[in-house]
Design an enzyme around this catalytic site. Structure first.
Site, PDB file in Angstrom:
ATOM      1  N   GLU A   1       0.858  -1.177   0.000  1.00 47.77           N
ATOM      2  CA  GLU A   1       0.000   0.000   0.000  1.00 47.77           C
ATOM      3  C   GLU A   1       0.900   1.235   0.000  1.00 47.77           C
ATOM      4  OE1 GLU A   1      -4.021  -0.979   2.281  1.00 47.77           O
ATOM      5  OE2 GLU A   1      -2.267  -1.352   3.538  1.00 47.77           O
TER       6      GLU A   1
ATOM      7  N   ASP B   1     -16.065  -4.680  -0.985  1.00 49.06           N
ATOM      8  CA  ASP B   1     -15.644  -4.313   0.369  1.00 49.06           C
ATOM      9  C   ASP B   1     -16.856  -4.267   1.284  1.00 49.06           C
ATOM     10  OD1 ASP B   1     -13.031  -3.947  -0.621  1.00 49.06           O
ATOM     11  OD2 ASP B   1     -13.502  -1.906  -1.231  1.00 49.06           O
TER      12      ASP B   1
END
Length: 248
Positions: free
Chosen positions: A8, A128
């Site tokens: 990330e 998600d």
């Protein structure tokens, strides 16, 4: 099962988030490019990269990601802030093996359908979930559609796969419950499912391997924290050979 070591990026640095909170990033003091190259050197065929600056709408890490693509032997799957067709096309043109799309798939499904048709097996759907709700805009807003119906609406689209994230799993407790959420969604779709947020130890890799329709898992924080060794995870994820009968 494919292990996707995950990086990330925020302001050119490797970070990890708690429940997707961009303002609470934990920084890993490692070189992002060397980290990705190291993952490939250890045997990773795929690497997942999330651009958190693109998620926030505050620039991007495009130059760094392009360098990762051009200098790394592994295929790079990119997610984060892909909210237009032009953005998806740009990343594919720069060499991304796959592009992950979430919010755009909720808000403009026809655009994502057309992208998947133009780029079969290069578009990945992001699902998600937080407390049973489908989340968009970098986990900040709840969508009106339930996750199962959202997945079903893409049954006839040539996706490369679906990344399912149970955001509650970021807390680290009730891993059995979180795995149940992901395995339940995996059973409801024909697309191969990539689990996210369920691997904290090597044992978690072993368990995931036997869940039906789980084709892979993203592993990020656990690798950086050294709770999981990549080479061990890759070995555990390999298919177990069937026993062979011995004849006299």
């Amino acid at each position: 099962m494919i292990i996707y070591p995950t990086v990330e990026l925020q302001n050119g640095k490797c970070v990890s988030l708690q429940r997707g909170r961009l303002e609470e990033a934990s920084i890993w003091h490692v070189d992002p490019l060397e980290t990705v190259q190291g993952f490939a050197a250890q045997g990773a065929d795929w690497i997942h990269v999330t651009d958190l600056d693109a998620v926030a709408g505050e620039g991007s890490n495009d130059a760094l990601i392009e360098e990762m693509i051009t200098t790394t032997s592994a295929a790079i799957q990119i997610g984060g802030g892909v909210r237009t067709a032009d953005r998806a096309e740009y990343l594919i043109d720069k060499g991304a093996a796959r592009v992950v799309i979430g919010t755009l798939a909720v808000q403009a499904p026809q655009i994502v359908r057309e992208l998947a048709i133009r780029h079969p097996d290069q578009i990945v759907l992001a699902v998600d979930i937080f407390q049973g709700k489908l989340m968009t805009e970098g986990w900040r807003n709840a969508g009106a559609m339930v996750p199962e119906d959202f997945l079903k609406s893409y049954d006839d689209v040539p996706l490369a796969g679906v990344i399912v994230t149970d955001i509650d799993a970021d807390i680290g407790d009730d891993q059995e419950g979180h795995l149940s959420v992901i395995s339940g969604l995996a059973a409801s779709t024909k697309h191969p499912v990539i689990a996210r947020g369920t691997v904290n130890t090597a044992d978690d890799v072993s368990r995931l391997k036997y869940v039906s329709n789980i084709s892979g898992t993203l592993v990020g924080r656990a690798l950086f924290a050294k709770d999981v060794e990549l080479e061990e995870a890759l070995a555990l994820a390999q298919a177990t050979p069937e026993p062979k009968a011995h004849f006299q």
